[in-house]
Scaffold this active site. Structure first.
Site, PDB file in Angstrom:
ATOM      1  N   GLU A 156       0.811  -1.231   0.000  1.00  0.00           N
ATOM      2  CA  GLU A 156       0.000   0.000   0.000  1.00  0.00           C
ATOM      3  C   GLU A 156       0.837   1.270   0.000  1.00  0.00           C
ATOM      4  OE1 GLU A 156      -2.953  -0.208   3.096  1.00  0.00           O
ATOM      5  OE2 GLU A 156      -3.883  -2.004   2.271  1.00  0.00           O
ATOM      6  N   GLU A 273      -5.705 -10.843  -1.409  1.00  0.00           N
ATOM      7  CA  GLU A 273      -6.545 -10.629  -0.219  1.00  0.00           C
ATOM      8  C   GLU A 273      -8.021 -10.573  -0.581  1.00  0.00           C
ATOM      9  OE1 GLU A 273      -5.173  -7.333   2.198  1.00  0.00           O
ATOM     10  OE2 GLU A 273      -3.081  -7.754   1.737  1.00  0.00           O
TER      11      GLU A 273
END
Ligand code: XIL
Length: 365
Positions: A156, A273
């Protein structure tokens, strides 16, 4: 340059479906077998405490998953809670479970702004000492050298809302201390400590068709381009894929184009994910289950139409243990479980499971 040797990967997948131990339990082959038959991976994130305390969960994980990843226990907050004091117990327990069940494991994640221990958040902005980054990476990459299927080095790192011209996340101690260079420093340190394990960059919120997703995709592609141009040892891309059935729009064309753009760099892609938030959906759980399954089918059919996509890991296996039920943005205020994972809270296979199984069955890698 496809950095994970495809033949090695296929051989691993074959091993994952070889044993009859995972077949014909609770109504037929688990997702690990369905995936491996078509040379893809299915896996789940887990928490070692749940594996230990809940035998039904452990059984379901052994039956369904070919690869595991720690949901929290391989993050820095868990592994270096106090400076120089390491705790590897959680990660080791998952690795042992994986070994006993002929499963792979991946590492997640060396550098994530949300997983810094408090001592580091206090110390790095003052000292700006690069060893606070590289010593940690040397320690953990060295300890698990050669043991993971892949390692998320950074997680991220894109946030166009922070206002950086290249869309980088600036609101993090890493960017504040070193600028963009922390990303390549991290990859080089990981490569030095663990020469063979494929090193991944993992990113979130890339798959939607609402306006705010596009700058995220552009910034991600530009970052990969810069890293590869500078010979940074980036060898794979993790696309988190936390979908929102009743909050975001999706288009097959958008997802397909983005996957092709990543694949054009020669990088293998793992859906790392996957889950589908059901918040804001209708009150009737059956209707939500249908919508979650439909979106799952659409997304994975597109993903598995790409050779570069190695497989799909869900962020949890059962609604009993889902971060969606705990996270303010996704949880139901009346306390009911979210329904965004393949098994329900009682380990029954839901329409999402069936959708995933049929996507794996159809997929040709
Ligand atoms: C989440 C876990 O599910 C939570 O249990 C933990 O408290 C916070 O992190 N993107 C990621 C994951 O890369 O590591 C996050 O996992 C979910 C979002």
């Amino acid at each position: 340059m496809l950095n994970i040797d495809r033949r090695t990967f296929l051989a691993m997948s074959a091993a994952l479906c070889a044993s009859p131990a995972w077949s014909a339990q609770s109504g037929g082959d688990g997702l690990r077998v369905r995936a491996a038959r078509n040379h893809r991976l299915y896996g789940t994130s887990v928490d070692s405490r749940n594996l230990k305390a809940d035998p039904r969960f452990a059984q379901a994980v052994a039956t369904e998953a070919g690869i595991l990843v720690a949901e929290s226990e391989t993050k820095r907050k868990a592994m270096e809670p106090a400076k120089g004091q390491y705790y590897f117990g959680g990660t080791d327990a998952i690795l042992n479970f994986a070994h006993s069940n002929t499963q792979l494991m991946r590492g997640h994640t060396m550098v994530w702004h949300e997983a810094n221990p408090a001592w580091l958040e206090a110390e790095l902005p003052v000292s700006k000492d690069e060893r606070l980054l590289t010593d940690y990476i040397a320690k953990v990459a060295g300890r698990y050298k050669g043991q993971f299927q892949s390692w998320d080095v950074v997680n991220e790192v894109i946030e166009p809302k922070d206002g950086h011209p290249l869309g980088l996340r600036t609101n993090s101690i890493w960017y504040e201390a070193f600028g963009e260079s922390y990303i390549e420093t991290a990859f080089h340190a990981a490569r030095e400590a663990d020469p063979k394990t494929p090193l991944f960059y993992n990113e979130t919120n890339l798959e939607g068709d609402d306006a705010w997703f596009e700058p995220r995709r552009t910034a991600t592609l530009k970052l990969i381009e810069r890293l590869l141009a500078r010979n940074v040892p980036l060898q794979g891309f993790g696309m988190q894929s936390h979908l929102k059935a009743f909050r975001s729009k999706y288009s097959e064309a958008v997802i397909s184009k983005f996957l092709d753009e990543i694949a054009a760099f020669g990088l293998p892609i793992l859906i790392t994910e996957f889950d589908v938030a059901d918040i804001r959906g209708p009150a009737d759980p059956a209707q939500r289950d249908t919508a979650v399954a439909d979106l799952t089918r659409m997304f994975l059919d597109v993903a598995f139409s790409k050779k570069a996509v190695l497989g799909c890991i869900t962020w949890g296996l059962t609604d009993k243990y889902s971060w969606l039920s705990l996270t303010p943005a996704y949880k139901w205020s009346d306390g009911q479980l979210s329904r965004g994972l393949p098994l329900d809270g009682d380990f029954n296979r839901k329409p999402m499971w069936t959708a995933m199984a049929s996507c794996f069955d159809k997929s040709q890698a």
